[in-house]
Write a protein that holds these residues in place. Sequence first.
Motif, PDB file in Angstrom:
ATOM      1  N   CYS A  14       8.178   5.464  -4.675  1.00  0.00           N
ATOM      2  CA  CYS A  14       8.083   5.899  -3.411  1.00  0.00           C
ATOM      3  C   CYS A  14       9.383   7.084  -2.477  1.00  0.00           C
ATOM      4  N   THR A  15       9.415   7.975  -2.733  1.00  0.00           N
ATOM      5  CA  THR A  15      10.854   8.965  -2.076  1.00  0.00           C
ATOM      6  C   THR A  15      10.319   9.473  -0.821  1.00  0.00           C
ATOM      7  N   GLY A  16       8.966   9.627  -0.425  1.00  0.00           N
ATOM      8  CA  GLY A  16       8.155  10.021   0.782  1.00  0.00           C
ATOM      9  C   GLY A  16       8.799   9.846   2.126  1.00  0.00           C
ATOM     10  N   CYS A  27       3.481   7.259  -0.294  1.00  0.00           N
ATOM     11  CA  CYS A  27       2.630   8.223   0.515  1.00  0.00           C
ATOM     12  C   CYS A  27       2.473   9.345  -0.585  1.00  0.00           C
ATOM     13  N   GLY A  28       1.813   9.189  -2.295  1.00  0.00           N
ATOM     14  CA  GLY A  28       0.959   9.872  -2.296  1.00  0.00           C
ATOM     15  C   GLY A  28       1.593  11.549  -2.952  1.00  0.00           C
ATOM     16  N   GLY A  29       2.577  11.744  -1.858  1.00  0.00           N
ATOM     17  CA  GLY A  29       2.657  13.310  -2.255  1.00  0.00           C
ATOM     18  C   GLY A  29       3.810  13.322  -2.823  1.00  0.00           C
ATOM     19  N   CYS A  30       5.038  12.830  -3.640  1.00  0.00           N
ATOM     20  CA  CYS A  30       5.714  13.140  -3.756  1.00  0.00           C
ATOM     21  C   CYS A  30       6.160  13.166  -5.437  1.00  0.00           C
ATOM     22  N   CYS A  32       5.424   9.508  -6.360  1.00  0.00           N
ATOM     23  CA  CYS A  32       3.849   9.040  -6.863  1.00  0.00           C
ATOM     24  C   CYS A  32       3.006   9.896  -7.561  1.00  0.00           C
TER      25      CYS A  32
HETATM   26 ZN    ZN Z   1       5.706   8.631  -2.278  1.00  0.00          ZN
END
Ligand code: ZN
Length: 263
Positions: A48-50, A56-59, A62
Amino acid sequence: MRPRSAASLGRLAALAAGERLFHAYILEGGRGTDKLRAAEAFAKAVHCTGEGPRPCGGCLSCRKAEHGNHEDILYLTRDGNSIGVKQVEDLQLRLRGKPFASARIIAIVDEAERMTPQSQNKLLKTIEEPCGNNIILLLTVNAALLLKTIQSRCILLRLTAAPDAASGAFAELAADFAEKLAGGGAYHELSRLVGTVTERDAADAFLDALTLRLRDALIAADGAARADILRLIDCAGEAGRGLGLGLNVKYAIKTMILKMLGG
Ligand SMILES: [Zn+2]
């Protein structure tokens, strides 16, 4: 073997969020646990890079992980009944290359016990001399089914089964069973004890609990006792695989008891 630690999905996520990661883990858990989901959640969190809590589930990373098309999450699964040397070699080739989109490659080996001894020896080289920051996750119902050399070079994380699987009634039953077995119990005695286990789910839970019980005994054992417990764990594993293949529950359990007594 390195210290065992009970692992839950939460603990794995915490590990993934930390800075110091080891390069090889064994994720052990009975059939009541979702090792693959745990491994994927771990890989997702590491990549994850968020901002904030990971994953984060959004990057982008993810989202790719969620869709199962992250370039730096590799899977090794059995081809037929086993994981062969050629498959391991292909994986090693990828691991020697650079990751595409992140800092490391994470390789998930599902049903690691399906690796032939030759495959395991091949993979051992990579575990002994890791490439880059790559991480290998070996998923197995039972770490004792892997070569000792592999076991000793990985950190063992044990996934605890769903609370109702390996606890309560089944844990008690497994304890009784193991005790009778160790005390030289006869077939009819053991068979009667587990007579109530007739459903597939119950059988899975019982075998999980029994395997956990035997593994605990393994830690205190040495020499011949150890070899015998490993054999019993094998018998339980075989029964579990039989159930997985659709074998009749009574037949699978009966065969297991006979094999356990026959050693
Ligand atoms: Zn992420």
